[in-house]
Design an enzyme around this catalytic site. Structure first.
Site, PDB file in Angstrom:
ATOM      1  N   ASP A   1       0.847  -1.199   0.000  1.00 21.88           N
ATOM      2  CA  ASP A   1       0.000   0.000   0.000  1.00 21.88           C
ATOM      3  C   ASP A   1       0.882   1.248   0.000  1.00 21.88           C
ATOM      4  O   ASP A   1       2.102   1.172   0.174  1.00 21.88           O
ATOM      5  CB  ASP A   1      -0.904  -0.004   1.232  1.00 21.88           C
ATOM      6  CG  ASP A   1      -2.081   0.968   1.136  1.00 21.88           C
ATOM      7  OD1 ASP A   1      -2.271   1.570   0.058  1.00 21.88           O
ATOM      8  OD2 ASP A   1      -2.791   1.124   2.137  1.00 21.88           O
ATOM      9  N   LYS A   2       0.250   2.411  -0.205  1.00 19.19           N
ATOM     10  CA  LYS A   2       0.928   3.700  -0.092  1.00 19.19           C
ATOM     11  C   LYS A   2       0.099   4.631   0.773  1.00 19.19           C
ATOM     12  O   LYS A   2      -1.099   4.425   0.973  1.00 19.19           O
ATOM     13  CB  LYS A   2       1.188   4.349  -1.458  1.00 19.19           C
ATOM     14  CG  LYS A   2       0.002   4.843  -2.259  1.00 19.19           C
ATOM     15  CD  LYS A   2      -0.729   6.026  -1.751  1.00 19.19           C
ATOM     16  CE  LYS A   2      -0.324   7.357  -2.212  1.00 19.19           C
ATOM     17  NZ  LYS A   2      -1.529   8.281  -2.038  1.00 19.19           N
ATOM     18  N   HIS A   3       0.776   5.642   1.299  1.00 21.88           N
ATOM     19  CA  HIS A   3       0.076   6.670   2.078  1.00 21.88           C
ATOM     20  C   HIS A   3       0.666   8.024   1.751  1.00 21.88           C
ATOM     21  O   HIS A   3       1.889   8.172   1.631  1.00 21.88           O
ATOM     22  CB  HIS A   3       0.202   6.416   3.580  1.00 21.88           C
ATOM     23  CG  HIS A   3      -0.494   7.459   4.410  1.00 21.88           C
ATOM     24  ND1 HIS A   3      -1.860   7.439   4.651  1.00 21.88           N
ATOM     25  CD2 HIS A   3      -0.022   8.584   5.007  1.00 21.88           C
ATOM     26  CE1 HIS A   3      -2.182   8.492   5.380  1.00 21.88           C
ATOM     27  NE2 HIS A   3      -1.097   9.200   5.605  1.00 21.88           N
ATOM     28  N   SER A   4      -0.199   9.020   1.598  1.00 19.29           N
ATOM     29  CA  SER A   4       0.235  10.394   1.374  1.00 19.29           C
ATOM     30  C   SER A   4      -0.096  11.234   2.597  1.00 19.29           C
ATOM     31  O   SER A   4      -1.131  11.038   3.235  1.00 19.29           O
ATOM     32  CB  SER A   4      -0.474  10.978   0.143  1.00 19.29           C
ATOM     33  OG  SER A   4      -0.284  12.380   0.082  1.00 19.29           O
TER      34      SER A   4
ATOM     35  N   THR B   1      -9.389  10.881  -0.208  1.00 19.98           N
ATOM     36  CA  THR B   1      -9.567   9.843  -1.227  1.00 19.98           C
ATOM     37  C   THR B   1     -10.974   9.259  -1.196  1.00 19.98           C
ATOM     38  O   THR B   1     -11.581   9.010  -2.246  1.00 19.98           O
ATOM     39  CB  THR B   1      -8.523   8.727  -1.020  1.00 19.98           C
ATOM     40  OG1 THR B   1      -7.215   9.287  -1.189  1.00 19.98           O
ATOM     41  CG2 THR B   1      -8.709   7.603  -2.008  1.00 19.98           C
TER      42      THR B   1
ATOM     43  N   ARG C   1      -6.095  14.956  20.548  1.00 15.48           N
ATOM     44  CA  ARG C   1      -5.048  15.816  19.993  1.00 15.48           C
ATOM     45  C   ARG C   1      -5.650  17.036  19.307  1.00 15.48           C
ATOM     46  O   ARG C   1      -5.102  18.141  19.374  1.00 15.48           O
ATOM     47  CB  ARG C   1      -4.203  15.033  18.986  1.00 15.48           C
ATOM     48  CG  ARG C   1      -3.276  14.022  19.601  1.00 15.48           C
ATOM     49  CD  ARG C   1      -2.741  13.065  18.541  1.00 15.48           C
ATOM     50  NE  ARG C   1      -2.045  13.788  17.488  1.00 15.48           N
ATOM     51  CZ  ARG C   1      -1.929  13.348  16.241  1.00 15.48           C
ATOM     52  NH1 ARG C   1      -2.487  12.208  15.876  1.00 15.48           N
ATOM     53  NH2 ARG C   1      -1.261  14.056  15.354  1.00 15.48           N
TER      54      ARG C   1
ATOM     55  N   SER D   1      -0.101   7.601  14.553  1.00 16.03           N
ATOM     56  CA  SER D   1      -1.471   7.689  14.027  1.00 16.03           C
ATOM     57  C   SER D   1      -1.549   7.124  12.618  1.00 16.03           C
ATOM     58  O   SER D   1      -2.395   6.278  12.310  1.00 16.03           O
ATOM     59  CB  SER D   1      -1.929   9.147  14.048  1.00 16.03           C
ATOM     60  OG  SER D   1      -3.230   9.272  13.486  1.00 16.03           O
TER      61      SER D   1
ATOM     62  N   LYS E   1      -2.902   2.655  11.649  1.00 14.47           N
ATOM     63  CA  LYS E   1      -4.010   2.287  10.751  1.00 14.47           C
ATOM     64  C   LYS E   1      -3.510   1.532   9.532  1.00 14.47           C
ATOM     65  O   LYS E   1      -4.113   0.550   9.096  1.00 14.47           O
ATOM     66  CB  LYS E   1      -4.775   3.542  10.326  1.00 14.47           C
ATOM     67  CG  LYS E   1      -5.461   4.270  11.474  1.00 14.47           C
ATOM     68  CD  LYS E   1      -6.362   5.373  10.983  1.00 14.47           C
ATOM     69  CE  LYS E   1      -5.616   6.575  10.447  1.00 14.47           C
ATOM     70  NZ  LYS E   1      -5.011   7.393  11.496  1.00 14.47           N
ATOM     71  N   LYS E   2      -2.396   1.979   8.953  1.00 11.45           N
ATOM     72  CA  LYS E   2      -1.871   1.314   7.766  1.00 11.45           C
ATOM     73  C   LYS E   2      -1.384  -0.103   8.086  1.00 11.45           C
ATOM     74  O   LYS E   2      -1.674  -1.056   7.350  1.00 11.45           O
ATOM     75  CB  LYS E   2      -0.735   2.142   7.158  1.00 11.45           C
ATOM     76  CG  LYS E   2      -1.216   3.329   6.334  1.00 11.45           C
ATOM     77  CD  LYS E   2      -1.949   2.868   5.091  1.00 11.45           C
ATOM     78  CE  LYS E   2      -2.525   4.003   4.295  1.00 11.45           C
ATOM     79  NZ  LYS E   2      -3.306   3.523   3.129  1.00 11.45           N
TER      80      LYS E   2
END
Length: 433
Positions: free
Chosen positions: A79-82, A119, A167, A182, A186-187
């Protein structure tokens, strides 16, 4: 164990051990830790930080506070995350490209945050589509199609859900330690074998300087690798929108053009999607040049479009999205150009201001309960260094009414500076592994 003792450790600039952080995360999830204690912990971490070992331990503790998916597939799960930017619709292009390269992509994504689009909001601009699915449905789609972009289930990293809310009201959102835990909790709960982080820097990003972006990228890479997930990061430019469209349906439209093989419609989006995809595939053991060729072929052959259309149909969207996508996307009733007031070159673009202009049109949320208008946004946005003549459009506004269109036009004019030829930064500023 006692929450007070753990908080006191962080206050004294000591890092709690794995068992203590695991207990604290479980307490966040089940309510044994009070709001006051959660806030005190967040502030102590924000002020005093954690060691690299502590970041990994907190990430793992928050990941393990809820369900962690396990996969039994004959393909790598990646997977990817931005970290968020404007015109950043990479996920909608990259997930099906990767699925066409024989890997599995269970992408748990989020909604819009501040000036950046989400997204899930973009994908749900497609009529009938819902990103809220059961774990069983997620598994079915990933197994059948190869990719699924969905929202988190109620029991994915519940400690993070609780701590994030605290937060937000205690001025501790910007802590690198807490951001790292954080994002990754989740990822990593998705059961990934490899991950690539797209850390944005510039006027349209949350991180405005390269030093800030580099520190976050290093923290994310080290914590994820420490937790057992092969991870690398690209620090990428956000001094201008990534795609020429900003907004939900209009960004989906741009992605459909790219997936149709019209990569010239969004060259920066295409370039970054291939770079991030190549980085991921290399982590599965593929040679870099082979990975790039496979990803390019996924676009040119129509295989990526086929995967995207299959995912859309599986999530309840139209079954003919590949062939007839233009008729399915909602369209705004008011469309108009924003003419430039002078001749010159596009010298600077305030990406955050453009993102907020889309929010003002109704394309994002000011408060959590706001309803998004999926049709509104900006298209044909100019790029840095582009030569412009007076009267030539800086972009096209898609609005629900004339008043909001006029307000957006003023915002665009203020966000785009015309002057001498600027130095245009590279799209990929740095690679961290």
């Amino acid at each position: 164990m006692d929450a007070r003792a753990i908080i006191a450790k962080v206050r004294r600039q000591q890092t709690p051990d794995q068992a203590e952080l695991t207990w604290f995360a479980k307490g966040l999830a089940d309510g044994a830790v009070s709001d006051a204690q959660a806030g005190a912990f967040a502030m102590a971490v924000c002020l005093n930080g954690l060691t690299a070992t502590g970041r990994t331990a907190l990430t793992e503790a928050m990941r393990d506070s809820g369900d962690v998916l396990r996969w039994d597939l004959d393909r790598p799960v990646i997977d990817k995350h931005s970290t968020g930017g404007v015109g950043d619709c990479v996920s909608l292009v990259l997930a099906p490209m990767l699925a066409a390269c024989d890997v599995a992509v269970p992408m748990i994504s989020g909604r819009g945050l501040g000036h950046t689009g989400g997204t899930l909001d973009k994908l749900e601009a497609i009529p009938g589509l819902s990103t809220s699915v059961s774990e069983a449905k997620l598994r079915q789609i990933v197994g059948d199609v190869g990719c699924a972009i969905v929202s988190a289930t109620g029991n994915i990293a519940p400690a993070d859900k609780r701590l994030y809310a605290v937060r937000d009201v205690t001025a501790t959102v910007e802590s690198i330690e807490l951001i790292t835990a954080s994002i990754l909790s989740k990822k990593l709960a998705a059961g990934l074998e490899a991950l690539v982080m797209d850390v944005k820097v510039g006027s349209g990003a949350f991180m405005k300087t390269e030093d800030e972006a580099r520190a976050l990228a290093r923290a994310l890479v080290d914590a994820a690798n420490g937790a057992g997930c092969k991870t690398a990061a690209l620090i990428t430019d956000m001094d201008q929108p990534l795609a020429p469209s900003l907004g939900n349906a209009v960004e989906v439209g741009t992605c459909m053009e790219v997936l149709s093989g019209q990569t010239e419609a969004a060259p920066r989006l295409t370039e970054l999607s291939i770079a991030l995809g190549s980085t991921l595939l290399v982590q599965t053991g593929m040679k870099a040049e082979v990975a790039q060729r496979k990803l390019e072929k996924a676009l040119s052959s129509g295989a990526a479009m086929e995967k995207f259309a299959g995912m859309v149909a599986a999530l309840g969207g139209p079954p003919d999205m590949a062939e007839d996508w233009q008729t399915h996307l909602p369209k705004a009733p008011v469309v108009g150009e924003v003419p430039a007031r002078e001749t010159g070159y596009i010298a600077a673009i305030d990406g955050e201001a453009l993102g907020l202009a889309v929010v003002g049109l109704g394309g994002g949320r000011r408060v959590e309960t706001d309803q998004i208008d999926p049709a509104v946004g900006l298209t044909d946005v100019v790029t840095l260094g582009q030569k412009i003549t007076r009267g030539q459009p800086l972009g096209v506004i898609h609005a629900a009414d004339e008043d909001s269109a006029e307000a957006a036009a003023h915002a665009v004019l203020a966000a785009v500076q015309i002057g001498d030829v600027p130095e245009v930064p590279d799209l990929i500023r740095e690679r961290i592994s």
